[in-house]
Design an enzyme around this catalytic site. Structure first.
Site, PDB file in Angstrom:
ATOM      1  CD  GLU A 119      -3.089   0.864   0.340  1.00  0.00           C
ATOM      2  OE1 GLU A 119      -2.494   1.611  -0.461  1.00  0.00           O
ATOM      3  OE2 GLU A 119      -4.301   1.003   0.598  1.00  0.00           O
ATOM      4  CG  ASP A 120      -1.078   4.802  -1.318  1.00  0.00           C
ATOM      5  OD1 ASP A 120      -1.750   4.123  -0.512  1.00  0.00           O
ATOM      6  OD2 ASP A 120      -1.611   5.610  -2.104  1.00  0.00           O
ATOM      7  CG  ASP A 149      -5.621   8.161   6.648  1.00  0.00           C
ATOM      8  OD1 ASP A 149      -5.095   8.690   7.627  1.00  0.00           O
ATOM      9  OD2 ASP A 149      -6.552   8.692   6.012  1.00  0.00           O
ATOM     10  CE  LYS A 191      -1.992  10.988   6.595  1.00  0.00           C
ATOM     11  NZ  LYS A 191      -3.168  11.581   5.889  1.00  0.00           N
ATOM     12  CG  ASP A 194      -5.172  10.438  -5.573  1.00  0.00           C
ATOM     13  OD1 ASP A 194      -5.020   9.597  -4.683  1.00  0.00           O
ATOM     14  OD2 ASP A 194      -6.306  10.797  -5.971  1.00  0.00           O
ATOM     15  NE  ARG A 210      -3.473   8.422  -8.888  1.00  0.00           N
ATOM     16  CZ  ARG A 210      -4.049   7.917  -7.784  1.00  0.00           C
ATOM     17  NH1 ARG A 210      -3.324   7.487  -6.796  1.00  0.00           N
ATOM     18  NH2 ARG A 210      -5.366   7.862  -7.694  1.00  0.00           N
TER      19      ARG A 210
HETATM   20  P1  IMP Z   1      -7.522   4.210   4.762  1.00  0.00           P
HETATM   21  O1  IMP Z   1      -8.555   3.209   4.355  1.00  0.00           O
HETATM   22  O2  IMP Z   1      -8.121   5.394   5.478  1.00  0.00           O
HETATM   23  O3  IMP Z   1      -6.362   3.614   5.518  1.00  0.00           O
HETATM   24  O4  IMP Z   1      -7.023   4.889   3.446  1.00  0.00           O
HETATM   25  C1  IMP Z   1      -6.095   4.350   2.624  1.00  0.00           C
HETATM   26  C2  IMP Z   1      -6.082   5.051   1.298  1.00  0.00           C
HETATM   27  O5  IMP Z   1      -6.477   6.420   1.429  1.00  0.00           O
HETATM   28  C3  IMP Z   1      -4.692   5.095   0.749  1.00  0.00           C
HETATM   29  O6  IMP Z   1      -4.422   3.990  -0.045  1.00  0.00           O
HETATM   30  C4  IMP Z   1      -4.686   6.391  -0.038  1.00  0.00           C
HETATM   31  O7  IMP Z   1      -5.131   6.146  -1.348  1.00  0.00           O
HETATM   32  C5  IMP Z   1      -5.670   7.278   0.668  1.00  0.00           C
HETATM   33  N1  IMP Z   1      -5.011   8.251   1.576  1.00  0.00           N
HETATM   34  C6  IMP Z   1      -4.974   8.249   2.924  1.00  0.00           C
HETATM   35  N2  IMP Z   1      -4.274   9.283   3.416  1.00  0.00           N
HETATM   36  C7  IMP Z   1      -3.835   9.973   2.332  1.00  0.00           C
HETATM   37  C8  IMP Z   1      -3.017  11.160   2.173  1.00  0.00           C
HETATM   38  O8  IMP Z   1      -2.527  11.794   3.122  1.00  0.00           O
HETATM   39  N3  IMP Z   1      -2.795  11.539   0.875  1.00  0.00           N
HETATM   40  C9  IMP Z   1      -3.279  10.862  -0.203  1.00  0.00           C
HETATM   41  N4  IMP Z   1      -4.024   9.751  -0.096  1.00  0.00           N
HETATM   42  C10 IMP Z   1      -4.301   9.315   1.165  1.00  0.00           C
HETATM   43 MG    MG Z   2      -5.976   7.606  -3.193  1.00  0.00          MG
END
Ligand code: IMP
Ligand code: MG
Length: 178
Positions: free
Chosen positions: A98-99, A102, A130, A158, A164
């Site tokens: 994963e990038d 969050d 994060k 993005d 990106r």
């Molecule tokens: P989660 O499900 O909240 O953990 O979100 C994961 C996805 O949200 C990541 O794969 C990103 O695509 C996007 N994301 C979360 N935080 C950021 C950020 O700070 N910048 C850009 N994309 C984010």
């Molecule tokens: Mg995204």
């Protein structure tokens, strides 16, 4: 475009050095295990391309298409698979790439989704973590950097499909998205 950023938090050299280390660790952990490295589209594709070239043992590459955000900056909590795997993972060692982790909603969903297909093991490798915003109970196995609670872009990440292509990671100015 540079005017859109508060500051660069991980520059190209820093990213390169850290990803090389991550590749070495994964190489040691997966020697002769022939893992399937699964990138989560679209955000992970830049990291994934560098990471697999830093893994010095045979592996396979797959991608999963996932959409959870729309064009906002916080998760909607809903995860949709937009592209499924091209092959069976039963009995295989899986590394999800994963990038950024969050809220953890996306990866918690994906881990369960893939676990249903009976792989030998599943680990999570994320370039960025994060932890301040975690909602789901999920811990990554490999983390590039623990990042501040800011909205960041670049290196695959993005905002509304932009940025990106940046070869570094920067904090996006609030005025750009509010
Ligand atoms: P989660 O499900 O909240 O953990 O979100 C994961 C996805 O949200 C990541 O794969 C990103 O695509 C996007 N994301 C979360 N935080 C950021 C950020 O700070 N910048 C850009 N994309 C984010
Ligand atoms: Mg995204």
């Amino acid at each position: 475009m540079n005017n859109d950023f508060e500051k660069i938090i991980y520059d190209t050299e820093t990213l390169k050095a850290r990803i090389a280390e991550m590749g070495k660790t994964i190489t040691a952990d997966y020697l002769d295990k022939d893992p399937i490295v699964i990138g989560v589209l679209k955000g992970a594709f830049v990291f994934m391309a560098d990471l697999i070239r830093a893994i010095d043992t045979p592996c396979e590459v797959e991608f999963l298409g996932v959409s959870s955000y729309g064009s906002g900056t916080t998760t909607t909590g809903a995860v949709e698979i937009t592209r499924d795997l091209g092959k069976d993972i039963e009995g295989r060692h899986v590394i999800i790439v994963e990038d950024i982790l969050d809220s953890g909603v996306t990866l918690a969903y994906l881990k369960k989704y893939l676990a249903n297909r009976c792989p030998a093991s599943i680990r999570i490798c994320t370039l960025l973590d994060k932890p301040a915003r975690r909602q789901a109970d999920i811990t990554p196995d490999y983390v590039g950097f623990t990042c501040p609670d800011e909205f960041i872009v670049g290196f695959g990440l993005d905002y509304a499909e932009r940025y990106r292509n940046l070869p570094y990671i920067a904090i996006l100015k609030r005025e750009v998205y509010s």
